[in-house]
Design an enzyme around this catalytic site. Sequence first.
Site, PDB file in Angstrom:
ATOM      1  N   ASP A  10      19.467  63.837 134.739  1.00 50.93           N
ATOM      2  CA  ASP A  10      19.644  63.943 133.506  1.00 50.93           C
ATOM      3  C   ASP A  10      18.237  64.336 133.022  1.00 50.93           C
ATOM      4  O   ASP A  10      17.489  64.950 133.530  1.00 50.93           O
ATOM      5  CB  ASP A  10      20.180  62.744 132.757  1.00 50.93           C
ATOM      6  CG  ASP A  10      19.444  61.493 133.039  1.00 50.93           C
ATOM      7  OD1 ASP A  10      18.281  61.523 133.350  1.00 50.93           O
ATOM      8  OD2 ASP A  10      20.078  60.495 133.098  1.00 50.93           O
ATOM      9  N   SER A  11      17.967  64.082 131.666  1.00 53.93           N
ATOM     10  CA  SER A  11      16.289  64.599 131.301  1.00 53.93           C
ATOM     11  C   SER A  11      15.362  63.882 131.886  1.00 53.93           C
ATOM     12  O   SER A  11      14.176  64.471 132.047  1.00 53.93           O
ATOM     13  CB  SER A  11      16.412  64.205 129.783  1.00 53.93           C
ATOM     14  OG  SER A  11      16.373  62.574 129.584  1.00 53.93           O
ATOM     15  N   ILE A  12      15.333  62.797 132.575  1.00 54.00           N
ATOM     16  CA  ILE A  12      14.344  61.998 133.252  1.00 54.00           C
ATOM     17  C   ILE A  12      14.057  63.069 134.463  1.00 54.00           C
ATOM     18  O   ILE A  12      12.946  62.953 135.089  1.00 54.00           O
ATOM     19  CB  ILE A  12      14.814  60.445 133.650  1.00 54.00           C
ATOM     20  CG1 ILE A  12      15.078  59.844 132.380  1.00 54.00           C
ATOM     21  CG2 ILE A  12      13.320  59.863 134.416  1.00 54.00           C
ATOM     22  CD1 ILE A  12      15.362  58.481 132.574  1.00 54.00           C
ATOM     23  N   GLU A  15      12.861  66.673 132.928  1.00 52.78           N
ATOM     24  CA  GLU A  15      11.278  66.398 132.441  1.00 52.78           C
ATOM     25  C   GLU A  15      10.357  66.196 133.496  1.00 52.78           C
ATOM     26  O   GLU A  15       9.068  65.635 133.292  1.00 52.78           O
ATOM     27  CB  GLU A  15      11.106  65.551 131.476  1.00 52.78           C
ATOM     28  CG  GLU A  15      11.984  65.670 129.949  1.00 52.78           C
ATOM     29  CD  GLU A  15      11.938  64.524 129.121  1.00 52.78           C
ATOM     30  OE1 GLU A  15      11.084  63.805 129.258  1.00 52.78           O
ATOM     31  OE2 GLU A  15      12.632  64.888 127.770  1.00 52.78           O
ATOM     32  N   HIS A 179      12.657  57.419 128.130  1.00 52.75           N
ATOM     33  CA  HIS A 179      11.948  58.382 128.907  1.00 52.75           C
ATOM     34  C   HIS A 179      10.850  57.611 129.373  1.00 52.75           C
ATOM     35  O   HIS A 179      10.275  56.573 129.085  1.00 52.75           O
ATOM     36  CB  HIS A 179      11.701  59.744 128.197  1.00 52.75           C
ATOM     37  CG  HIS A 179      12.895  60.237 127.894  1.00 52.75           C
ATOM     38  ND1 HIS A 179      13.461  60.134 126.632  1.00 52.75           N
ATOM     39  CD2 HIS A 179      13.882  61.253 128.551  1.00 52.75           C
ATOM     40  CE1 HIS A 179      14.643  60.827 126.611  1.00 52.75           C
ATOM     41  NE2 HIS A 179      14.976  61.305 127.490  1.00 52.75           N
TER      42      HIS A 179
END
Lengths: 226, 226
Positions: A10-12, A15, A179
Site C-alpha cells: 500500500d502507501s507505505i 512512498e 506512515h
Amino acid sequence: MRPLIVLFGDSITEESFKTGAWGASLTNTYSRKADVLVRGYGGYNTRWALFLLRHLFPRNSEKPPAVVTIFFGANDAAILGSASQGQHVPVDEYKENLKKIECSPTVFIVLITPPPVGEDSRNENAGEIVPERINEVTGLYAKKCIELAKEMGLPSINLWSKMQETEDWQNKFLSDGLHLTPEGNDVVHQEVTRVFSEAWFSAPDMPYDFPPHSEIDSTNPGEAFQ
Amino acid sequence: MRPLIVLFGDSITEESFKTGAWGASLTNTYSRKADVLVRGYGGYNTRWALFLLRHLFPRNSEKPPAVVTIFFGANDAAILGSASQGQHVPVDEYKENLKKIECSPTVFIVLITPPPVGEDSRNENAGEIVPERINEVTGLYAKKCIELAKEMGLPSINLWSKMQETEDWQNKFLSDGLHLTPEGNDVVHQEVTRVFSEAWFSAPDMPYDFPPHSEIDSTNPGEAFQ
C-alpha cells in the site's frame, strides 16, 4: 540477468522511494546485485490488491521476480463506522486474500505486517469522532499475517510488534500515526535485509554483475569481460 | 506495462539510490507511472562501458527501455600521469564511445555531462602530486558531450556548466570534489525531470497504472478495474 525484487503493498510501499525511505535503501543495498521494482498502491487493501495480481505477476512472464515483499493490512484494518470504513476488510478475509496473493511456489515471498498505529496522531489528523485506526485492531491483522506465514512456511516480519519494542515508537517511527519517518523506514530496511539474508538472498554473498573497475586492466580491458 | 527508465553511468549513477540521491528521487517522481532501473558502474569510463552494451541492452529484449540517461565522463577525464590514469580515455574517443552507446533510434536518450571538479577537495583526497582530475579538463569532456548531443539531435544536460552557476558549488554540490552531496543530487534530479518533461515524458501528464483508491467504489470495487 540480475534477480528481481518486487515490493508489493500500500502507501507505505508506494512512498518507499522518498528521501531515506526503505525501498531506495534496499535498492542501494542490492546495488549491482539485484533490481528492485516498486508496486505500491496508496490506500489499497488486500481485496483491491487481488485485482492487480494477473497484471503485476502474469503467469507467462519472461522474467518473474525472485523475491516479493507483501506488505498490506494498514488499510484493511480501517475501523467500520469511521471515515475510512470503505477500506475495511474483515480480518479473516485479509488472511484469505494474503494467501491468494502468495500464489507462486517459485518466488521467495516475505510477508510484512502493518506497522502499529499511533492513535493520538492518527485520529487527530483524521479529525473524526470514530477513530479510523486502532492499534489493538491493527494488531489482530498483524497476528493473522504471522499466523499465515507460519502455516505456509514463509518468512515474515512482525513490524507491529518490532516497532513497539522501542520507546516513543509513536513519534520516532510514525509521521502521522500510520506512515513512516526516516527512522521507521530504517527499521523496515533493516528487517527486510535481515530476512533476505537469513534466506539465500544476502547482498554481501551475491556476485557483482560486472567486474569492479579495480579488476579491469587498462591495457587489456577486454579480458575482465570475458 | 509501465515504461522503463534506465540510468546508465559511473559511480554517480551507481550511488544514485543513497539517501536523497537522484535515482531514488526520480523513482519517486515517476511513482506508479514508470519503472526505474539503475545500471551504474563505479570507476567505469566509456571505453569499458562499451563491453556492457550487449548485456544491458540486448537487441532482442522483450521490454526495451523507453528512456535511458547516459552519464559518463568523470572517469574518462582522469589525468594521464596521475594515480587515476588507468581510467583516462582521450576526449575524442570519449565522444566516439558515447556515440556507440547512443545506438538505438527507438529509445529516448538523454546525455549528461560530468559534473565540475572541486580540485581542492579532490586532489587533497587523492593525496597525489599530479592532480587526478582538473576542472578545465573535465570541461573539455562536457563540451564534447554537448557537441555530440547537438549533432545527434539528442537532449542533454550540461551539469558541468549548470553547477558552476551557483556560488560555492565546490562545497555545496560535491562531497569529495567528484561525487554529489544531497544538494548536488537535487540538481541532477531537477534537470533530468525538466528534460524528460520537455519531451513527451512528463510525470504529471502520465496516467496512473491503476485507479487511485479514492476512485474505487468499496461496494463494487471490480468496476474500477475493468
